[in-house]
Design a protein around this motif. Structure first.
Motif, PDB file in Angstrom:
ATOM      1  N   ALA A   5       0.830  -1.206   0.000  1.00  0.00           N
ATOM      2  CA  ALA A   5       0.000   0.000   0.000  1.00  0.00           C
ATOM      3  C   ALA A   5       0.863   1.254   0.000  1.00  0.00           C
ATOM      4  O   ALA A   5       0.548   2.238  -0.678  1.00  0.00           O
ATOM      5  CB  ALA A   5      -0.932  -0.011   1.205  1.00  0.00           C
ATOM      6  N   LYS A   6       1.962   1.227   0.750  1.00  0.00           N
ATOM      7  CA  LYS A   6       2.865   2.388   0.795  1.00  0.00           C
ATOM      8  C   LYS A   6       3.502   2.618  -0.568  1.00  0.00           C
ATOM      9  O   LYS A   6       3.638   3.766  -1.026  1.00  0.00           O
ATOM     10  CB  LYS A   6       3.954   2.155   1.843  1.00  0.00           C
ATOM     11  N   ALA A   7       3.885   1.540  -1.247  1.00  0.00           N
ATOM     12  CA  ALA A   7       4.468   1.681  -2.580  1.00  0.00           C
ATOM     13  C   ALA A   7       3.472   2.322  -3.539  1.00  0.00           C
ATOM     14  O   ALA A   7       3.818   3.213  -4.328  1.00  0.00           O
ATOM     15  CB  ALA A   7       4.912   0.317  -3.099  1.00  0.00           C
ATOM     16  N   ALA A   8       2.210   1.885  -3.468  1.00  0.00           N
ATOM     17  CA  ALA A   8       1.180   2.475  -4.323  1.00  0.00           C
ATOM     18  C   ALA A   8       0.940   3.930  -3.953  1.00  0.00           C
ATOM     19  O   ALA A   8       0.790   4.794  -4.825  1.00  0.00           O
ATOM     20  CB  ALA A   8      -0.114   1.673  -4.198  1.00  0.00           C
ATOM     21  N   PHE A   9       0.911   4.224  -2.661  1.00  0.00           N
ATOM     22  CA  PHE A   9       0.680   5.590  -2.178  1.00  0.00           C
ATOM     23  C   PHE A   9       1.775   6.531  -2.669  1.00  0.00           C
ATOM     24  O   PHE A   9       1.515   7.689  -3.008  1.00  0.00           O
ATOM     25  CB  PHE A   9       0.629   5.572  -0.650  1.00  0.00           C
ATOM     26  N   ASP A  10       3.004   6.021  -2.730  1.00  0.00           N
ATOM     27  CA  ASP A  10       4.139   6.832  -3.174  1.00  0.00           C
ATOM     28  C   ASP A  10       4.232   6.943  -4.690  1.00  0.00           C
ATOM     29  O   ASP A  10       5.147   7.590  -5.203  1.00  0.00           O
ATOM     30  CB  ASP A  10       5.443   6.246  -2.630  1.00  0.00           C
ATOM     31  N   GLY A  11       3.307   6.293  -5.391  1.00  0.00           N
ATOM     32  CA  GLY A  11       3.285   6.398  -6.843  1.00  0.00           C
ATOM     33  C   GLY A  11       4.208   5.449  -7.567  1.00  0.00           C
ATOM     34  O   GLY A  11       4.487   5.632  -8.763  1.00  0.00           O
ATOM     35  N   VAL A 356      -9.000   4.049   6.393  1.00  0.00           N
ATOM     36  CA  VAL A 356      -7.545   3.940   6.492  1.00  0.00           C
ATOM     37  C   VAL A 356      -6.997   4.998   7.450  1.00  0.00           C
ATOM     38  O   VAL A 356      -7.251   6.191   7.297  1.00  0.00           O
ATOM     39  CB  VAL A 356      -6.890   4.098   5.107  1.00  0.00           C
ATOM     40  N   VAL A 357      -6.250   4.530   8.429  1.00  0.00           N
ATOM     41  CA  VAL A 357      -5.514   5.401   9.351  1.00  0.00           C
ATOM     42  C   VAL A 357      -4.053   5.010   9.193  1.00  0.00           C
ATOM     43  O   VAL A 357      -3.671   3.888   9.525  1.00  0.00           O
ATOM     44  CB  VAL A 357      -5.993   5.203  10.805  1.00  0.00           C
ATOM     45  N   HIS A 358      -3.235   5.909   8.670  1.00  0.00           N
ATOM     46  CA  HIS A 358      -1.891   5.513   8.242  1.00  0.00           C
ATOM     47  C   HIS A 358      -0.873   6.605   8.535  1.00  0.00           C
ATOM     48  O   HIS A 358      -1.219   7.730   8.898  1.00  0.00           O
ATOM     49  CB  HIS A 358      -1.893   5.225   6.739  1.00  0.00           C
ATOM     50  N   ASN A 359       0.386   6.235   8.347  1.00  0.00           N
ATOM     51  CA  ASN A 359       1.490   7.180   8.514  1.00  0.00           C
ATOM     52  C   ASN A 359       2.339   7.191   7.242  1.00  0.00           C
ATOM     53  O   ASN A 359       3.563   7.155   7.298  1.00  0.00           O
ATOM     54  CB  ASN A 359       2.342   6.783   9.726  1.00  0.00           C
ATOM     55  N   MET A 360       1.663   7.250   6.091  1.00  0.00           N
ATOM     56  CA  MET A 360       2.366   7.164   4.814  1.00  0.00           C
ATOM     57  C   MET A 360       2.713   8.523   4.223  1.00  0.00           C
ATOM     58  O   MET A 360       3.491   8.607   3.278  1.00  0.00           O
ATOM     59  CB  MET A 360       1.524   6.371   3.806  1.00  0.00           C
ATOM     60  N   ASP A 361       2.124   9.594   4.732  1.00  0.00           N
ATOM     61  CA  ASP A 361       2.392  10.912   4.153  1.00  0.00           C
ATOM     62  C   ASP A 361       3.845  11.321   4.375  1.00  0.00           C
ATOM     63  O   ASP A 361       4.468  10.966   5.386  1.00  0.00           O
ATOM     64  CB  ASP A 361       1.469  11.957   4.782  1.00  0.00           C
TER      65      ASP A 361
END
Length: 396
Positions: A5-11, A356-361
């Motif tokens: 999910a983090k990889a997708a979030f980062d584009g 979703v509650v995340h720390n990906m930003d």
């Protein structure tokens, strides 16, 4: 799940990962865990039907998965009870327990496969399936044995069912300082009558009146969500949709004095409310990703202030309302999306246990977010520890 999910979030381009995992699946060398990873990647690149088909086949063979931890010796073991559904309909619990010494196991409750007996050894269990229609089998299976569960069972199905859109209004009715428009189920046939002006919308429910908000029943993430001002717009909307059942509610204009809309996500952990994020935009249908927060220093400053002053600001203004929400919904962990009306009431849009509650930003762009997310994650871990300790003390 969290890393993908983090990889997708980062584009990042997920197609090489898709190709590699698919190759292993086709030559028979993929593990069951890699099969689930492939199913997730497929959904993230827009191949939802393929992803769900792969997931279905994988889960027929294996239902229990251990999530890779951070290498620390586990202090406790959490068993998360999931449904065989799309990636948005189970609590993304891996984000909440990432970088902790709590071991996480996922047990998928699927049609045709009984719960294992004995259950995997664990200290606390938590239901992570949502109240969506495709999770109902899992919820009913869990509910049938919930009273006999050998360890603390968090977020039991009986309370998850409270989150259904057409039940939440009744559950929260009468809370002073809270506004939640009734969500009315409506069939296409009745809505066509309204669209053709053969029947006033108030005949469907006296709680309705134009403008309205409409969405297909069972939809998520804003799919099919529209604001309808008059019957002709409803007719055009129905012409573009194939669904037969919809949810309809009265539109509430929650724009602030500056003409912008502000939408808040609040996380409840063990009865305590925490700020999760704040989105600001000139459109009523706000989601964090369409609000342009990363591009606006002013918006980020306002969000940072919201988070950093929550206990003496937003949280204090709505203290009694938030406490009533926590008590009436009664879940150990859940989320609400809300706003403030022009007269200061808390306008609740929805409540669920899977947002979703995340720390990906990026911490460079959002330096105020990591401390707040760690605060939420710590509260979640502390709740797990507290429930396990209470059960151990009771058993002693």
């Amino acid at each position: 799940m969290a890393k993908i999910a983090k990889a997708a979030f980062d584009g990042q381009d997920l197609k090489p990962m898709w190709a590699a995992l698919l190759g292993k699946l086709l030559d028979g060398t993929a593990t069951a865990g890699e099969g689930l990873d492939l199913a997730l990647v497929a959904q993230l690149i827009g191949e939802k039907s393929s992803g769900l088909a792969i997931q279905h086949d994988v889960l027929q063979a294996q239902q229990l998965y251990r999530v890779a931890g951070n290498g620390l010796a586990p202090r406790l073991r959490v068993l998360a009870l999931a449904a065989s559904t799309d990636m948005g309909s189970n609590t993304p619990i891996e984000f909440l327990l990432e970088d902790t010494d709590i071991e996480l196991m996922l047990l998928y409750v699927v049609p045709g496969a009984e719960l294992p007996s004995p259950l995997p050894a664990h200290d606390v269990a938590i239901v992570i399936a949502s109240d969506s229609e495709d999770c109902q089998h899992a919820l009913h299976e869990i509910d049938a044995v919930a009273a006999r569960w050998p360890r603390p069972l968090l977020n039991p199905p009986q309370r998850i069912w409270h989150l259904d859109r057409d039940k939440l209004h009744a559950l929260l009715a009468g809370v002073e300082g809270l506004l939640i428009p009734a969500t009315i189920p409506a069939e296409r046939e009745r809505l066509v009558e309204v669209a053709d002006e053969r029947e006033p919308i108030e005949d469907i429910s006296e709680a309705l009146g134009f403008p309205i908000i409409i969405r297909p029943r069972g939809s998520h993430a804003g799919v099919g969500l529209e604001k309808i001002e008059e019957p002709i717009e409803l007719s055009l909307y129905l012409d573009e949709r194939d669904e037969q059942e919809f949810f309809v509610s009265r539109f509430v204009d929650y724009a602030s004095e500056d003409g912008q809309f502000r939408k808040y996500r609040i996380v409840f952990v063990d009865g305590t409310a925490y700020a999760c994020h704040m989105a600001i935009a000139r459109r009523w249908d706000i989601w964090y990703l369409n609000a342009g927060m990363a591009a606006s220093e002013g918006k980020r400053l306002e969000e940072a202030t919201f988070m950093q002053t929550f206990d003496i600001g937003f949280g204090r203004r709505h203290r009694s309302v938030l406490a009533a929400i926590a008590e009436r919904i009664g879940l150990d962990y859940f989320i609400i999306d809300c706003a403030e009306t022009k007269n200061g009431a808390l306008l609740v849009f929805e409540a669920d246990n899977t947002a979703v509650v995340h720390n990906m930003d990026s911490p460079d762009v959002f330096p105020y977010k990591p401390p707040q997310m760690r605060k939420i994650f710590a509260a979640f871990a502390d709740m797990i520890v507290k429930r396990a300790a209470a059960a151990a003390e009771q058993a002693a």
